[in-house]
Scaffold this active site. Structure first.
Site, PDB file in Angstrom:
ATOM      1  N   TYR A   1       0.836  -1.215   0.000  1.00 30.26           N
ATOM      2  CA  TYR A   1       0.000   0.000   0.000  1.00 30.26           C
ATOM      3  C   TYR A   1       0.868   1.261   0.000  1.00 30.26           C
ATOM      4  O   TYR A   1       0.607   2.212  -0.742  1.00 30.26           O
ATOM      5  CB  TYR A   1      -0.949  -0.005   1.207  1.00 30.26           C
ATOM      6  CG  TYR A   1      -1.724   1.288   1.335  1.00 30.26           C
ATOM      7  CD1 TYR A   1      -2.593   1.710   0.331  1.00 30.26           C
ATOM      8  CD2 TYR A   1      -1.574   2.105   2.458  1.00 30.26           C
ATOM      9  CE1 TYR A   1      -3.290   2.905   0.433  1.00 30.26           C
ATOM     10  CE2 TYR A   1      -2.264   3.299   2.573  1.00 30.26           C
ATOM     11  CZ  TYR A   1      -3.125   3.692   1.556  1.00 30.26           C
ATOM     12  OH  TYR A   1      -3.811   4.883   1.665  1.00 30.26           O
TER      13      TYR A   1
ATOM     14  N   ARG B   1       1.606   7.057  -6.612  1.00 29.30           N
ATOM     15  CA  ARG B   1       0.478   7.976  -6.814  1.00 29.30           C
ATOM     16  C   ARG B   1       0.893   9.407  -6.475  1.00 29.30           C
ATOM     17  O   ARG B   1       0.581  10.352  -7.221  1.00 29.30           O
ATOM     18  CB  ARG B   1      -0.705   7.550  -5.957  1.00 29.30           C
ATOM     19  CG  ARG B   1      -1.846   8.563  -5.974  1.00 29.30           C
ATOM     20  CD  ARG B   1      -3.064   8.092  -5.226  1.00 29.30           C
ATOM     21  NE  ARG B   1      -2.807   7.723  -3.849  1.00 29.30           N
ATOM     22  CZ  ARG B   1      -3.735   7.279  -3.008  1.00 29.30           C
ATOM     23  NH1 ARG B   1      -4.977   7.144  -3.419  1.00 29.30           N
ATOM     24  NH2 ARG B   1      -3.435   6.964  -1.773  1.00 29.30           N
TER      25      ARG B   1
ATOM     26  N   TYR C   1      -0.708  13.076   6.529  1.00 26.34           N
ATOM     27  CA  TYR C   1      -0.295  12.046   7.484  1.00 26.34           C
ATOM     28  C   TYR C   1       1.218  12.086   7.659  1.00 26.34           C
ATOM     29  O   TYR C   1       1.962  12.286   6.692  1.00 26.34           O
ATOM     30  CB  TYR C   1      -0.668  10.648   6.969  1.00 26.34           C
ATOM     31  CG  TYR C   1      -2.108  10.220   7.170  1.00 26.34           C
ATOM     32  CD1 TYR C   1      -3.000  10.980   7.903  1.00 26.34           C
ATOM     33  CD2 TYR C   1      -2.566   9.033   6.612  1.00 26.34           C
ATOM     34  CE1 TYR C   1      -4.317  10.559   8.072  1.00 26.34           C
ATOM     35  CE2 TYR C   1      -3.878   8.605   6.776  1.00 26.34           C
ATOM     36  CZ  TYR C   1      -4.750   9.382   7.509  1.00 26.34           C
ATOM     37  OH  TYR C   1      -6.037   8.973   7.666  1.00 26.34           O
TER      38      TYR C   1
ATOM     39  N   ARG D   1     -11.403  13.317   2.016  1.00 26.59           N
ATOM     40  CA  ARG D   1     -12.372  12.453   2.713  1.00 26.59           C
ATOM     41  C   ARG D   1     -13.657  12.281   1.911  1.00 26.59           C
ATOM     42  O   ARG D   1     -14.368  11.287   2.066  1.00 26.59           O
ATOM     43  CB  ARG D   1     -12.700  13.025   4.088  1.00 26.59           C
ATOM     44  CG  ARG D   1     -11.491  13.110   5.007  1.00 26.59           C
ATOM     45  CD  ARG D   1     -10.906  11.762   5.324  1.00 26.59           C
ATOM     46  NE  ARG D   1      -9.650  11.895   6.063  1.00 26.59           N
ATOM     47  CZ  ARG D   1      -8.845  10.871   6.325  1.00 26.59           C
ATOM     48  NH1 ARG D   1      -9.141   9.644   5.919  1.00 26.59           N
ATOM     49  NH2 ARG D   1      -7.730  11.060   6.981  1.00 26.59           N
TER      50      ARG D   1
ATOM     51  N   GLU E   1     -13.913  -0.894   6.635  1.00 24.57           N
ATOM     52  CA  GLU E   1     -13.877   0.412   5.951  1.00 24.57           C
ATOM     53  C   GLU E   1     -15.165   0.537   5.130  1.00 24.57           C
ATOM     54  O   GLU E   1     -15.638  -0.458   4.573  1.00 24.57           O
ATOM     55  CB  GLU E   1     -12.635   0.480   5.060  1.00 24.57           C
ATOM     56  CG  GLU E   1     -12.484   1.821   4.386  1.00 24.57           C
ATOM     57  CD  GLU E   1     -11.091   2.018   3.787  1.00 24.57           C
ATOM     58  OE1 GLU E   1     -10.094   1.919   4.527  1.00 24.57           O
ATOM     59  OE2 GLU E   1     -11.036   2.264   2.584  1.00 24.57           O
TER      60      GLU E   1
END
Ligand code: 3HB
Length: 338
Positions: free
Chosen positions: A153, A160, A213, A226, A332
């Protein structure tokens, strides 16, 4: 098929794409009579994107069998123009564009992710649909390490982030996204973008923006908002049991599910949308086209029980048994608020 009239400049802002999560045979029937901008099969094996009956189709390995397989369809009242470009499948209808790609299974994802993202993002700009409002990414072996010992991930997030930097995506242009485990098949991804719409990125005041983050979650932060407001809807990203930047309620499925729902309720609620300059507010009962990702199959009944009390009984909800982007997260949830 009813055609929504176009305005003088040829751009129609008076419609939105329709979507549905249906069994694959139902998807076949809908696809035979409607204009399909994109089809994503959540199924038992991954495949490269193709053009099928002149529209893009992507297979993701997200189901364990026939019982949990389903198809997501994006349809439009307008005629569709579709094509393939460097392995990426796309279709557009004058206002919306769907693009889908796949990154082959590998011991190192960052470079291939950057390349595939640059192809897809270059395409949306070149075709004139630059406003990306929703992205989905499904990552095989998401919590396992790559050949260099970096979690897959985090490796994906690196590629990305580099592609976004090259394309000079600023924070207000970061779309809502899902980054979730797949059962195999490398990384599958698909995006929705718009020609003339201006997506509004929405954050959660109880959470640090993912793109801020700290480094302990990986060398490059996950680039997603979000939620995004687009065309009278709010597209809610994959949402888990996180406040600040930390996972909460480790090992506690019930509390993690409740916190995931609370996070969504806060993101789409009136006071948060007001802070983002959006007049409407939504409740969990306004959510539809919901996907609930559950790490352990045996947890699905408990998660389903909690979700059924929160969502409208009329909502289309699919439960998937896949891994989640952090190994301490058990659940999730994503959806669209109408
Ligand atoms: C992402 O990396 O795009 C992402 C990950 C999540 C939830 C939403 C988006 O776990």
């Amino acid at each position: 098929m009813t055609q929504t009239p176009l305005s003088e400049n040829g751009i129609d802002q008076g419609y939105a794409l329709s979507t549905t999560l249906v069994d694959p045979d139902v998807a076949d029937m809908i696809a035979a009579r409607e204009n399909v901008l994109g089809r994503v099969d959540y199924t038992t094996a991954a495949a490269d994107p193709i053009l099928s009956a002149r529209s893009p189709r992507l297979a993701l390995h997200m189901a364990h069998g026939k019982a949990d397989s389903f198809s997501e369809l994006w349809t439009t009242p307008h005629d569709v123009t579709a094509g393939m470009h460097d392995g990426v499948a796309y279709a557009h209808d004058g206002e919306f564009l769907f693009v889908a790609g796949r990154i082959a299974e590998s011991g190192h994802y960052a470079t291939a992710t950057e390349k595939a993202y640059l192809t897809a993002l270059g395409l949306i700009r070149d075709l004139g649909y630059p406003n990306c409002y929703r992205m989905w990414n499904v990552v095989g072996a998401i919590n396992e390490d790559n050949a260099e010992g970096l979690e897959n991930y985090r490796d994906f997030c690196l590629g990305r982030a580099d592609a976004f930097a090259t394309m000079r995506f600023n924070e207000t242009e970061i779309p809502a996204a899902t980054g979730i485990g797949a059962l195999g098949g490398g990384i599958g991804f698909y995006f929705l973008t718009s020609r003339s719409g201006s997506p509004i990125a929405i954050e959660n005041p109880q959470q640090v923006s993912a793109y801020h983050y700290p480094q302990r979650y990986g060398p490059k932060a996950p680039k997603f908002a979000r939620a995004t407001r687009m065309g009278g809807r709010v597209y809610v990203s994959g949402t888990a049991s996180i406040t600040g930047h930390e996972s909460r309620h480790e090992g506690d499925l019930v509390r993690q599910t409740h916190l995931s729902l609370e996070n969504i309720a806060r993101v789409i609620g009136a006071s948060n949308l007001w802070e983002h300059g959006i007049g409407d507010g939504y409740f969990l009962a306004n959510l539809d086209h919901i996907k609930v990702y559950v790490r352990h199959a045996e947890d699905i009944p408990v998660v389903r029980g909690i979700c059924e009390r929160a969502f409208s009984p009329a909502a289309e909800v699919r439960y998937l048994n896949v891994d989640v982007c952090r190994s301490d997260l058990l659940v999730e949830i994503e959806g669209i608020a109408y």
